[in-house]
Design a protein around this motif. Structure first.
Motif, PDB file in Angstrom:
ATOM      1  N   GLU A 256     -12.629   2.085  -4.036  1.00 56.21           N
ATOM      2  CA  GLU A 256     -13.789   2.163  -4.928  1.00 56.21           C
ATOM      3  C   GLU A 256     -14.144   0.754  -5.408  1.00 56.21           C
ATOM      4  O   GLU A 256     -13.315  -0.161  -5.360  1.00 56.21           O
ATOM      5  CB  GLU A 256     -13.447   3.059  -6.119  1.00 56.21           C
ATOM      6  CG  GLU A 256     -13.087   4.469  -5.670  1.00 56.21           C
ATOM      7  CD  GLU A 256     -12.937   5.425  -6.845  1.00 56.21           C
ATOM      8  OE1 GLU A 256     -13.973   5.892  -7.341  1.00 56.21           O
ATOM      9  OE2 GLU A 256     -11.800   5.683  -7.262  1.00 56.21           O
ATOM     10  N   GLN A 258     -14.407  -0.486  -8.292  1.00 50.35           N
ATOM     11  CA  GLN A 258     -13.546  -0.988  -9.356  1.00 50.35           C
ATOM     12  C   GLN A 258     -12.335  -0.075  -9.521  1.00 50.35           C
ATOM     13  O   GLN A 258     -12.263   0.990  -8.924  1.00 50.35           O
ATOM     14  CB  GLN A 258     -14.306  -1.125 -10.674  1.00 50.35           C
ATOM     15  CG  GLN A 258     -14.894   0.158 -11.192  1.00 50.35           C
ATOM     16  CD  GLN A 258     -15.853  -0.098 -12.348  1.00 50.35           C
ATOM     17  OE1 GLN A 258     -16.375  -1.196 -12.489  1.00 50.35           O
ATOM     18  NE2 GLN A 258     -16.073   0.896 -13.162  1.00 50.35           N
ATOM     19  N   CYS A 259     -11.392  -0.539 -10.341  1.00 46.05           N
ATOM     20  CA  CYS A 259     -10.127   0.188 -10.468  1.00 46.05           C
ATOM     21  C   CYS A 259     -10.311   1.407 -11.362  1.00 46.05           C
ATOM     22  O   CYS A 259     -10.610   1.269 -12.553  1.00 46.05           O
ATOM     23  CB  CYS A 259      -9.064  -0.741 -11.046  1.00 46.05           C
ATOM     24  SG  CYS A 259      -8.745  -2.131  -9.973  1.00 46.05           S
ATOM     25  N   GLU A 260     -10.113   2.577 -10.796  1.00 42.71           N
ATOM     26  CA  GLU A 260     -10.268   3.829 -11.542  1.00 42.71           C
ATOM     27  C   GLU A 260      -8.894   4.424 -11.814  1.00 42.71           C
ATOM     28  O   GLU A 260      -7.973   4.315 -11.005  1.00 42.71           O
ATOM     29  CB  GLU A 260     -11.127   4.822 -10.742  1.00 42.71           C
ATOM     30  CG  GLU A 260     -12.505   4.315 -10.365  1.00 42.71           C
ATOM     31  CD  GLU A 260     -13.447   4.115 -11.560  1.00 42.71           C
ATOM     32  OE1 GLU A 260     -13.113   4.578 -12.672  1.00 42.71           O
ATOM     33  OE2 GLU A 260     -14.495   3.476 -11.376  1.00 42.71           O
ATOM     34  N   ASP A 261      -8.786   5.058 -12.981  1.00 43.29           N
ATOM     35  CA  ASP A 261      -7.496   5.594 -13.426  1.00 43.29           C
ATOM     36  C   ASP A 261      -7.422   7.096 -13.158  1.00 43.29           C
ATOM     37  O   ASP A 261      -8.211   7.869 -13.709  1.00 43.29           O
ATOM     38  CB  ASP A 261      -7.351   5.312 -14.938  1.00 43.29           C
ATOM     39  CG  ASP A 261      -5.962   5.647 -15.457  1.00 43.29           C
ATOM     40  OD1 ASP A 261      -5.140   6.166 -14.680  1.00 43.29           O
ATOM     41  OD2 ASP A 261      -5.707   5.373 -16.650  1.00 43.29           O
ATOM     42  N   TYR A 262      -6.476   7.494 -12.293  1.00 44.94           N
ATOM     43  CA  TYR A 262      -6.234   8.920 -12.019  1.00 44.94           C
ATOM     44  C   TYR A 262      -4.862   9.332 -12.534  1.00 44.94           C
ATOM     45  O   TYR A 262      -4.298  10.335 -12.100  1.00 44.94           O
ATOM     46  CB  TYR A 262      -6.344   9.192 -10.513  1.00 44.94           C
ATOM     47  CG  TYR A 262      -7.736   8.924  -9.955  1.00 44.94           C
ATOM     48  CD1 TYR A 262      -8.727   9.906  -9.992  1.00 44.94           C
ATOM     49  CD2 TYR A 262      -8.055   7.682  -9.430  1.00 44.94           C
ATOM     50  CE1 TYR A 262      -9.996   9.655  -9.500  1.00 44.94           C
ATOM     51  CE2 TYR A 262      -9.330   7.416  -8.935  1.00 44.94           C
ATOM     52  CZ  TYR A 262     -10.290   8.408  -8.975  1.00 44.94           C
ATOM     53  OH  TYR A 262     -11.557   8.152  -8.485  1.00 44.94           O
ATOM     54  N   CYS A 296      -3.848   2.011 -10.397  1.00 45.39           N
ATOM     55  CA  CYS A 296      -5.194   2.584 -10.246  1.00 45.39           C
ATOM     56  C   CYS A 296      -5.286   3.239  -8.866  1.00 45.39           C
ATOM     57  O   CYS A 296      -4.403   3.055  -8.013  1.00 45.39           O
ATOM     58  CB  CYS A 296      -6.245   1.488 -10.385  1.00 45.39           C
ATOM     59  SG  CYS A 296      -6.264   0.325  -9.017  1.00 45.39           S
ATOM     60  N   HIS A 321      -9.637  12.436 -13.212  1.00 46.33           N
ATOM     61  CA  HIS A 321     -10.053  11.054 -13.475  1.00 46.33           C
ATOM     62  C   HIS A 321     -10.003  10.760 -14.972  1.00 46.33           C
ATOM     63  O   HIS A 321     -10.472  11.554 -15.780  1.00 46.33           O
ATOM     64  CB  HIS A 321     -11.492  10.854 -12.952  1.00 46.33           C
ATOM     65  CG  HIS A 321     -11.996   9.472 -13.104  1.00 46.33           C
ATOM     66  ND1 HIS A 321     -13.254   9.191 -13.605  1.00 46.33           N
ATOM     67  CD2 HIS A 321     -11.416   8.264 -12.845  1.00 46.33           C
ATOM     68  CE1 HIS A 321     -13.423   7.879 -13.615  1.00 46.33           C
ATOM     69  NE2 HIS A 321     -12.333   7.299 -13.165  1.00 46.33           N
ATOM     70  N   GLY A 323     -11.142   7.719 -16.288  1.00 46.58           N
ATOM     71  CA  GLY A 323     -12.002   6.566 -16.592  1.00 46.58           C
ATOM     72  C   GLY A 323     -11.518   5.316 -15.887  1.00 46.58           C
ATOM     73  O   GLY A 323     -10.688   5.374 -14.968  1.00 46.58           O
ATOM     74  N   VAL A 324     -12.046   4.171 -16.339  1.00 41.81           N
ATOM     75  CA  VAL A 324     -11.681   2.911 -15.698  1.00 41.81           C
ATOM     76  C   VAL A 324     -10.223   2.579 -16.027  1.00 41.81           C
ATOM     77  O   VAL A 324      -9.732   2.918 -17.106  1.00 41.81           O
ATOM     78  CB  VAL A 324     -12.660   1.794 -16.133  1.00 41.81           C
ATOM     79  CG1 VAL A 324     -12.415   1.340 -17.554  1.00 41.81           C
ATOM     80  CG2 VAL A 324     -12.626   0.617 -15.167  1.00 41.81           C
ATOM     81  N   PHE A 325      -9.525   1.934 -15.060  1.00 43.77           N
ATOM     82  CA  PHE A 325      -8.104   1.630 -15.285  1.00 43.77           C
ATOM     83  C   PHE A 325      -7.988   0.528 -16.337  1.00 43.77           C
ATOM     84  O   PHE A 325      -8.613  -0.540 -16.194  1.00 43.77           O
ATOM     85  CB  PHE A 325      -7.447   1.175 -13.974  1.00 43.77           C
ATOM     86  CG  PHE A 325      -5.953   1.193 -14.026  1.00 43.77           C
ATOM     87  CD1 PHE A 325      -5.243   2.348 -13.747  1.00 43.77           C
ATOM     88  CD2 PHE A 325      -5.254   0.061 -14.357  1.00 43.77           C
ATOM     89  CE1 PHE A 325      -3.857   2.370 -13.790  1.00 43.77           C
ATOM     90  CE2 PHE A 325      -3.866   0.068 -14.413  1.00 43.77           C
ATOM     91  CZ  PHE A 325      -3.165   1.232 -14.132  1.00 43.77           C
TER      92      PHE A 325
END
Ligand code: SAM
Length: 349
Positions: A256, A258-262, A296, A321, A323-325
Motif C-alpha cells: 500500500e 503508506q504503512c497501515e496498521d492491521y 504494518c 484495519h 488506521g495508519v501505523f
C-alpha cells in the motif's frame, strides 16, 4: 551524453579507484566477517577497479538468482556469487567494454577458486534492458552499486527492474542522492557526472519514480553524507548536499502507499545466516530474534511473501484495519486546522 560520458570516464579516464576525485564512488561501510572472507576470494585487478558507493549484500542469498546492473569490473558479482553458492547465479550487465574486459578476464580464476562457475557478464545499456535478452520475472534479487545516477532515463531502469524481478523479489541497491534537483548545466559537466554526483536524483524524485515503476514502499537501509573534497567540484556544487544511500524495493503486488496498521506482528526465529541476533529489514526495523515485533501490513508482506518467510512466525492477518501505523511518518491530517471540533456547535453540512 550520459552513456558516452560514463563509457569514457570508466573506460578511459579512470584506471583504478585511486584516480577518483571525490569519495562518491567509495564504500565506507564495514563489511561483515562473511563478506570480508568472500572479498579475499576476489581478484586484485577486479578490486582495483571497484567504484561502488555501498554494500549491496542483502540477507538470505543462498540459491538466489541475482542480476547486477552496471556490474563494472565485477567485484559485487564475484562477491555475491560466493554468497548465493553453487545453486545460485549472478549475471552482470555493463556498457563499458574496458570494465567488462576486466570482469571477463578473471571468470576462470574465480570459478577455480570457488569450485564452481556461476557468474556471467553481458554487455548492454541498462536503460534498454529489454534488448539484453533477460527473461521477465526471472531474478530473485537485482543489485546495483553507484550506477543509476549515471543514467539519463532512470524511470526506464526502475520499470525494467520491476519487470525482471520474480514476485517477492527485491531491488537492493546503493546510489547517490541530492537534497534538491541538480541544475542541468551541472548534470552536463563530464567530471561531476562521471564522479556520480551531478546525475544524482533528488530524493523526492527518486521516491516518486520508484513508486510509479511499481515499487510502492521504498525502504531506506543505510545512508551516509558525502564529503566533496575536490575544491573545484565542491565550488561548482556549493549549496547541494549529497548522500550515498542503500534502498530495498520489493516487487510485491499488495503493498500500500503508506504503512497501515492491521494489528499484526512477527517473531524472528534467528535463522538467517549472519543475522542470528537481529534481522534488519531497513533503517527503522531491527527485529530482534524471539521478540514479538509489531509491523504494518507492508512490512508483514515484505517478510511473509518473500524469501524471508521461513525465518519468521506471523501473528494476525489483514481482517481488521486500525488506521495508519503509528510512527511511520504519515500522520492523520485531521484536527490540525484549529477550526471546529465536536463541541464547537458547527453545522453538519
Ligand atoms: C561507478 S561505476 C560502478 C561499477 C560497479 N557497480 C562497482 O561497484 O564497481 C559505474 C558503472 O556503471 C556503468 N554504466 C553507466 N551507465 C550505464 C548504462 N547506461 N548501462 C550499463 N552500464 C552503465 C559504467 O560502465 C560503470 O562500470
Amino acid at each position: 551524453m550520459n552513456l558516452e560520458n560514463s563509457q569514457n570516464y570508466y573506460g578511459k579516464v579512470l584506471e583504478s579507484s585511486a584516480d577518483l576525485r571525490t569519495d562518491a564512488c567509495c564504500t565506507a561501510e564495514m563489511p561483515s566477517a562473511a563478506v570480508r572472507e568472500a572479498l579475499r576470494n576476489v581478484h586484485e585487478e577486479v578490486k582495483a577497479r571497484y567504484y561502488g558507493c555501498g554494500l549491496v549484500v542483502p540477507q538470505a542469498l543462498e540459491g538466489a538468482r541475482v542480476l547486477d546492473l552496471g556490474s563494472g569490473s565485477g567485484q559485487d558479482a564475484y562477491l555475491l556469487a560466493q554468497l548465493v553458492g553453487p545453486n545460485g547465479s549472478v549475471t552482470g550487465v555493463d556498457a563499458t567494454p574496458e570494465q567488462l574486459a576486466v570482469a571477463n578476464a578473471h571468470k576462470d580464476w574465480h570459478a577455480e577458486r570457488f569450485g564452481y562457475a556461476n557468474v556471467d557478464f553481458v554487455e548492454g545499456d541498462i536503460e534498454k534492458l529489454g534488448e539484453v535478452g533477460l527473461e521477465p520475472a526471472s531474478f530473485d534479487i537485482i543489485v546495483s552499486n553507484c550506477v543509476i545516477n549515471l543514467v539519463a532515463d532512470k524511470e526506464a531502469v526502475f520499470r525494467a527492474a520491476h519487470r525482471l524481478l520474480k514476485p517477492g523479489g527485491e531491488l537492493y541497491f546503493s546510489d547517490v542522492y541530492a537534497d534538491r534537483r541538480v541544475p542541468e548545466h551541472l548534470q552536463r559537466d563530464p567530471v561531476l557526472h562521471g564522479e556520480c554526483l551531478s546525475g544524482a536524483l533528488y530524493w523526492g524524485d527518486f521516491e516518486r519514480i520508484a513508486r510509479a515503476a511499481g515499487f510502492a514502499d521504498p525502504r531506506l537501509v543505510t545512508d551516509r553524507p558525502l564529503a566533496i573534497n575536490d575544491a573545484e567540484a565542491a565550488a561548482k556544487l556549493a549549496g547541494i548536499s549529497f548522500v550515498s544511500a542503500t534502498y530495498r524495493l520489493f516487487e510485491l503486488a499488495g503493498l500500500e502507499p503508506q504503512c497501515e496498521d492491521y494489528g499484526q506482528a512477527v517473531v524472528y526465529k534467528g535463522t538467517v545466516p549472519g543475522s542470528e541476533r537481529i534481522f534488519e529489514l531497513d533503517a527503522h526495523h531491527a527485529i530482534e530474534a524471539g521478540r514479538v515485533f509489531p509491523v504494518c501490513g507492508n512490512s508483514w508482506l515484505m517478510l511473509a511473501e518473500t524469501r524471508f518467510a521461513p525465518h519468521f512466525d506471523f501473528i494476525g492477518d489483514f481482517s481488521r484495519h486500525f488506521g495508519v501505523f503509528p510512527g511511520c511518518g504519515t500522520a492523520m491530517p485531521f484536527g490540525q486546522s484549529g477550526a471546529g471540533s465536536a463541541t464547537s456547535g458547527a453545522p453538519c453540512c
